[in-house]
Design a protein around this motif. Structure first.
Motif, PDB file in Angstrom:
ATOM      1  N   SER A  69     -54.755 -39.289  45.592  1.00 27.64           N
ATOM      2  CA  SER A  69     -55.012 -40.635  46.119  1.00 27.64           C
ATOM      3  C   SER A  69     -55.107 -41.653  44.995  1.00 27.64           C
ATOM      4  N   VAL A  70     -55.611 -41.228  43.823  1.00 23.04           N
ATOM      5  CA  VAL A  70     -55.634 -42.123  42.665  1.00 23.04           C
ATOM      6  C   VAL A  70     -54.214 -42.506  42.264  1.00 23.04           C
ATOM      7  N   LEU A  71     -53.299 -41.554  42.355  1.00 19.66           N
ATOM      8  CA  LEU A  71     -51.896 -41.838  42.030  1.00 19.66           C
ATOM      9  C   LEU A  71     -51.319 -42.911  42.955  1.00 19.66           C
ATOM     10  N   VAL A  72     -51.698 -42.857  44.222  1.00 15.87           N
ATOM     11  CA  VAL A  72     -51.215 -43.863  45.166  1.00 15.87           C
ATOM     12  C   VAL A  72     -51.733 -45.244  44.777  1.00 15.87           C
ATOM     13  N   LEU A  73     -52.998 -45.335  44.401  1.00 16.21           N
ATOM     14  CA  LEU A  73     -53.573 -46.614  43.998  1.00 16.21           C
ATOM     15  C   LEU A  73     -52.902 -47.147  42.734  1.00 16.21           C
ATOM     16  N   ILE A  74     -52.602 -46.253  41.804  1.00 18.84           N
ATOM     17  CA  ILE A  74     -51.977 -46.666  40.549  1.00 18.84           C
ATOM     18  C   ILE A  74     -50.653 -47.374  40.800  1.00 18.84           C
ATOM     19  N   PHE A  75     -49.940 -46.934  41.802  1.00 18.41           N
ATOM     20  CA  PHE A  75     -48.621 -47.507  42.101  1.00 18.41           C
ATOM     21  C   PHE A  75     -48.714 -49.003  42.379  1.00 18.41           C
ATOM     22  N   PHE A  76     -49.832 -49.459  42.930  1.00 25.63           N
ATOM     23  CA  PHE A  76     -49.974 -50.860  43.312  1.00 25.63           C
ATOM     24  C   PHE A  76     -50.677 -51.711  42.250  1.00 25.63           C
ATOM     25  N   ILE A  77     -51.067 -51.097  41.138  1.00 25.43           N
ATOM     26  CA  ILE A  77     -51.747 -51.832  40.073  1.00 25.43           C
ATOM     27  C   ILE A  77     -50.737 -52.258  39.018  1.00 25.43           C
ATOM     28  N   LYS A  78     -50.814 -53.502  38.605  1.00 26.07           N
ATOM     29  CA  LYS A  78     -49.877 -54.036  37.622  1.00 26.07           C
ATOM     30  C   LYS A  78     -50.253 -53.581  36.221  1.00 26.07           C
ATOM     31  N   ASP A  79     -49.235 -53.277  35.415  1.00 24.54           N
ATOM     32  CA  ASP A  79     -49.448 -52.989  33.993  1.00 24.54           C
ATOM     33  C   ASP A  79     -49.232 -54.290  33.226  1.00 24.54           C
ATOM     34  N   TYR A  80     -50.262 -54.733  32.503  1.00 23.31           N
ATOM     35  CA  TYR A  80     -50.229 -56.043  31.839  1.00 23.31           C
ATOM     36  C   TYR A  80     -49.742 -55.948  30.390  1.00 23.31           C
ATOM     37  N   ARG A  81     -48.887 -54.991  30.123  1.00 19.94           N
ATOM     38  CA  ARG A  81     -48.431 -54.781  28.750  1.00 19.94           C
ATOM     39  C   ARG A  81     -47.725 -56.010  28.186  1.00 19.94           C
ATOM     40  N   LYS A  82     -46.823 -56.589  28.952  1.00 18.60           N
ATOM     41  CA  LYS A  82     -46.090 -57.763  28.468  1.00 18.60           C
ATOM     42  C   LYS A  82     -46.989 -58.995  28.412  1.00 18.60           C
ATOM     43  N   GLN A  83     -47.846 -59.149  29.393  1.00 20.84           N
ATOM     44  CA  GLN A  83     -48.657 -60.350  29.487  1.00 20.84           C
ATOM     45  C   GLN A  83     -49.675 -60.451  28.360  1.00 20.84           C
ATOM     46  N   TYR A  84     -50.272 -59.317  27.961  1.00 20.18           N
ATOM     47  CA  TYR A  84     -51.341 -59.354  26.967  1.00 20.18           C
ATOM     48  C   TYR A  84     -50.984 -58.662  25.657  1.00 20.18           C
TER      49      TYR A  84
END
Length: 364
Positions: A326-341
């Motif tokens: 279920s954690v994997l499912v949540l991860i799919f919808f979380i943005k990775d801010y690598r470019k932004q920050y």
């Protein structure tokens, strides 16, 4: 114990929230979280070993067993270490101010306890509705529940299912060693793949190992000891990646709203971790009681019924594996801010260190 827990929490929350001030970029946050987690595990190991040595040294002052004196001396030695280092660090850390009008009431401020509580609840509600932050809080809570399910029941599993109580400590040591050694590895992986991808890989691999370990037989404790460091290796991604994603999601929320509220945001993460651990441990005890679990008395291990044995196998392997899915499912919808920050230095140009040329090396 309750007073100690409250006091420790009061120091932990601002301590962890300071990371938002001293680590302004994506890569730096990952490295500092790694250092923080490694030193925490090292300090825990030193504390456990040191306490044991002190208790033993003062256990027989007059030729008779006197553990109370040993524990009293250990308390005198270690109690100041709980708060003193953090108090000392607070004297040398510069707290940045993102803006001067960052509170939710337009800069007017609260005039009483009720207004402060309302301000806190309003920020909590807004932050949890912010998808990346809200999903990450849930993922962190579930991850802490997974770790508590495993660590809280693994010794019972080894003792009552595999009938090897003396081997349980080696399984726990293997898990902790795997986590500790994996932390610098995950820092390197995150540098090349990002936090989101690294977390997905680590969580899925850990879930697969847990689910597969359900089929271990009673006489395969040696295999369990071998597997435990491997499970710890992948479980390390939960510590590094989720912890390093926290300041990213907090920064994104504060950038969007203009509020400087990292203290409130980190208190939500801390609440989630404690709720996850409390839920896992309490539900494990409650469920074991329903199956007729009987604790051992004396030197011989009590033979448990089949329902209790099956529940122990589910609590250690299947339930944590499913929760990690279920954690994997949540991860799919979380943005990775690598470019932004990846190149953010500082939002407050008046901060003295923001003009330091070395800040360009904060890039991952």
């Amino acid at each position: 114990v309750l007073m100690l827990t409250v006091a420790t929490t009061c120091t932990q929350m601002p301590f962890f929230a300071l990371l938002q001030d001293i680590a302004p970029t994506y890569g730096l946050r990952t490295r500092m979280i790694g250092i923080q987690e490694m030193t925490t595990m090292l300090a825990t190991a030193v504390a456990v070993l040191g306490q044991g040595l002190l208790v033993t040294a003062f256990a027989y002052p007059n030729g008779e067993e006197n553990l109370q004196l040993g524990y009293f001396v250990a308390a005198l030695v270690f109690a100041p270490l709980i708060a003193f280092p953090r108090a000392l660090a607070s004297l040398f850390i510069t707290e940045r101010v993102l803006n001067d009008d960052g509170d939710s009431d337009g800069g007017k401020g609260g005039n009483g306890i009720l207004e402060s509580v309302w301000h806190f609840l309003r920020i909590c509600g807004q932050s949890l509705r912010f998808r990346d932050f809200g999903f990450l809080v849930i993922a962190w809570t579930l991850s802490m529940a997974v770790l508590s399910f495993v660590t809280g029941n693994i010794l019972l599993y080894v003792e009552y299912y595999m009938r090897e109580p003396s081997k349980g400590v080696w399984v726990v040591v293997g898990l902790q060693l795997g986590v500790a050694l994996s932390l610098p590895v995950w820092i390197g992986i995150v540098k090349f793949t990002g936090k989101k991808a690294s977390l997905a890989f680590g969580a899925s691999s850990c879930s697969a190992i847990l689910l597969g370990s359900f089929f271990l037989q009673e006489d395969q404790v040696t295999i369990l000891i071998i597997i435990s460091p491997l499970a710890g290796l992948f479980a390390g991604s939960l510590f590094i990646c989720i912890n390093a994603m926290q300041p990213d999601s907090c920064a994104a929320f504060m950038d969007k709203t203009g509020y400087q509220c990292e203290g409130i945001l980190y208190s939500i993460f801390m609440l989630g971790s404690k709720l996850g651990a409390a839920f896992a441990l309490s539900m494990s005890s409650f469920a074991l009681g329903l199956t007729g679990f009987e604790s051992s008395e004396g030197q011989e291990s009590t033979v448990q019924n089949d329902a209790t044995i099956l529940l122990l196998r589910l609590l250690v392997f299947v339930i944590p594996g499913v929760v990690l899915t279920s954690v994997l499912v949540l991860i799919f919808f979380i943005k990775d801010y690598r470019k932004q920050y990846s190149s953010v230095i500082d939002r407050d140009t008046s901060w003295d260190d923001s003009q330091n040329d070395d800040t360009k090396h904060f890039d991952p």
